[in-house]
Write an enzyme that holds these catalytic residues in place. Structure first.
Site, mmCIF file in Angstrom:
data_model
loop_
_atom_site.group_PDB
_atom_site.id
_atom_site.type_symbol
_atom_site.label_atom_id
_atom_site.label_comp_id
_atom_site.label_asym_id
_atom_site.label_seq_id
_atom_site.Cartn_x
_atom_site.Cartn_y
_atom_site.Cartn_z
ATOM 1 N N ASP A 1 10.439 41.500 35.383
ATOM 2 C CA ASP A 1 11.944 41.378 35.633
ATOM 3 C C ASP A 1 12.753 41.788 34.538
ATOM 4 O O ASP A 1 13.647 42.538 34.481
ATOM 5 C CB ASP A 1 12.246 39.854 36.052
ATOM 6 C CG ASP A 1 11.644 39.507 37.317
ATOM 7 O OD1 ASP A 1 11.447 40.441 38.088
ATOM 8 O OD2 ASP A 1 11.763 38.211 37.637
ATOM 9 N N GLU B 1 11.750 48.927 41.733
ATOM 10 C CA GLU B 1 11.976 49.409 40.260
ATOM 11 C C GLU B 1 12.629 50.673 40.630
ATOM 12 O O GLU B 1 12.829 51.734 39.835
ATOM 13 C CB GLU B 1 10.669 49.944 39.606
ATOM 14 C CG GLU B 1 9.667 50.773 40.307
ATOM 15 C CD GLU B 1 9.023 50.305 41.484
ATOM 16 O OE1 GLU B 1 7.945 50.966 41.777
ATOM 17 O OE2 GLU B 1 9.077 49.169 42.003
ATOM 18 N N ASP C 1 13.122 55.756 38.969
ATOM 19 C CA ASP C 1 11.860 54.815 39.298
ATOM 20 C C ASP C 1 10.946 55.014 38.155
ATOM 21 O O ASP C 1 10.660 56.044 37.515
ATOM 22 C CB ASP C 1 11.001 55.730 40.411
ATOM 23 C CG ASP C 1 10.092 54.816 41.284
ATOM 24 O OD1 ASP C 1 10.509 53.944 41.769
ATOM 25 O OD2 ASP C 1 8.910 54.972 40.567
ATOM 26 N N ASN D 1 3.512 44.528 36.095
ATOM 27 C CA ASN D 1 3.477 42.987 36.613
ATOM 28 C C ASN D 1 2.058 42.549 36.810
ATOM 29 O O ASN D 1 2.026 41.548 36.538
ATOM 30 C CB ASN D 1 4.039 43.229 38.337
ATOM 31 C CG ASN D 1 5.439 43.500 38.231
ATOM 32 O OD1 ASN D 1 6.146 42.824 37.291
ATOM 33 N ND2 ASN D 1 5.896 44.012 39.327
#
Length: 390
Positions: free
Chosen positions: A264, A290, A247, A255
């Site tokens: 992305d 993620e 993770d 973001n």
């Protein structure tokens, strides 16, 4: 050659053209070549009907050009499947030469020469892909398509070689044996080729849909469904090995600060890293957001932990140098091995998830395993311990 038959063949071929056009609209690009090819051939078989209404030699030349163009598209469709772009200039040259010889024969009034130039040109155009297909026929659909194309090639070769027998002197072309055989065999072999080509395109479409259902579109890795299916296919091999859950730490901040496009790119970069730094037998999946899951069949906890730690260090080092990030980016890992009591791989994943949460609670950027491991080269970037044992 009856009138009903003369009308039926163009309609049948045009119907196949529409069927291929529908597949093309679904993203099957090769179907576009088939659609155009069958439309051209349908137009070629329509010209005798038009000739009856408006007699002119130009209709014969138009038919020759349409047939040659249709077979040029057929050859392109076949080669797009077996060997793309192979001898394309040569095939275009054959098309041009066939049309030129047909026009020359028409100008001097030599009908047998015109028909032979058309038949042999079509034969060469569809025969070349058959040569390129050697070693490419790996499925039943491909072998059926090859057989259908072979029959069409033989039909044109034999018909062109026997013109003197089927085109009696003084008999009008439209009522000759040659014209009847052309339409009759085109109906049989043309339908066979169309059905074989449709089968390959439909199977390719189904394969693509199945792949899309198993693959995460952003990372290119397996999704949950694909992961479960891949593990199931391992059979007894899946009864031993290790699961690593990964993770990205504080991914929401990426973001928020840089936008989802950069986020992305981080996902894609980590996905490529997971592929390149794990054994070929590893099943790698993105479970969402993620979070990534890896199953390493036959790999013990120590080896799996070393692989996870190598990925962790490379991720922090390499991502910052390749992406425009304002802060260092890290990832946390949880690991567990498969146990005999596990009813499915998801029992192992659940334990690996617990280890991941422990890694997060202990400061992130580390690998936490559900059992003690000993590996002299395994060192955490944030703590002196190699791994956290439960």
């Amino acid at each position: 050659m009856g009138e009903n038959f003369a009308f039926f063949l163009p309609v049948m071929l045009a119907s196949f053209s529409i069927a291929f056009l529908i597949l093309y609209s679904r993203g099957m690009r090769v179907a576009g070549w088939w659609s155009t090819g069958y439309l051209c051939v349908a137009g070629g078989f329509t010209t005798p009907v038009v000739y009856s209404a408006v007699p002119t030699p130009l209709w014969s030349l138009l038919a020759d050009i349409l047939f040659a163009t249709g077979f040029l598209f057929f050859s392109e469709a076949l080669l797009q499947r077996w060997r793309p772009l192979w001898l394309r200039p040569a095939r275009v040259a054959i098309w041009g030469l066939s049309c030129f010889l047909c026009a020359t024969a028409l100008a001097v009034g030599n009908l047998p020469m015109e028909l032979a130039a058309s038949d042999f040109g079509c034969f060469l155009l569809i025969a070349l892909p058959l040569i390129a297909a050697r070693g490419q026929l790996t499925s039943g659909a491909d072998r059926t398509l090859f057989a259908a194309a072979t029959l069409v090639a033989i039909d044109n070769l034999v018909r062109g070689s026997t013109i003197q027998l089927t085109l009696a002197q003084g008999i009008d072309y439209l009522v000759s044996d040659y014209a009847f055989l052309t339409q009759a065999l085109a109906c049989i072999f043309g339908m066979f080729l169309a059905l074989a080509a449709l089968a390959t395109q439909v199977l390719d479409l189904l394969t693509r849909y199945e792949r899309d259902a198993m693959i995460d579109p952003l990372s290119g890795l397996l999704n949950r469904r694909g992961f479960d299916d891949a593990v199931m296919q391992l059979g007894t091999t899946a009864r031993s090995g290790s699961v690593v859950v990964c993770d990205i730490d504080h991914f929401k901040v990426v973001n928020d600060e840089h936008g989802h496009a950069v986020g992305d790119r981080v996902i894609v970069a980590l996905a490529r890293m997971l592929e390149h730094k794990t054994p070929d037998t590893t099943i790698t999946a993105r479970f969402g957001g993620e979070e990534f899951v890896l199953f390493l069949p036959g790999t013990d906890a120590a080896c799996a932990a070393a692989i996870a730690n190598d990925i962790r260090e490379c991720f922090t080092r390499d991502i910052g140098s390749t992406l425009p990030l304002m802060r260092s980016l890290t990832a946390s890992f949880g690991l567990s091995t498969v146990r005999r009591a596990d009813t499915s791989i998801h029992d192992t994943i659940a334990r690996a998830d617990e280890s991941l949460y422990k890694a997060k609670s202990r400061g992130r950027n580390q690998v936490c395993v559900s059992r003690a491991v000993a590996h002299p080269n395994f060192k955490s970037a944030t703590t002196p311990a190699a791994a956290s044992a439960r």
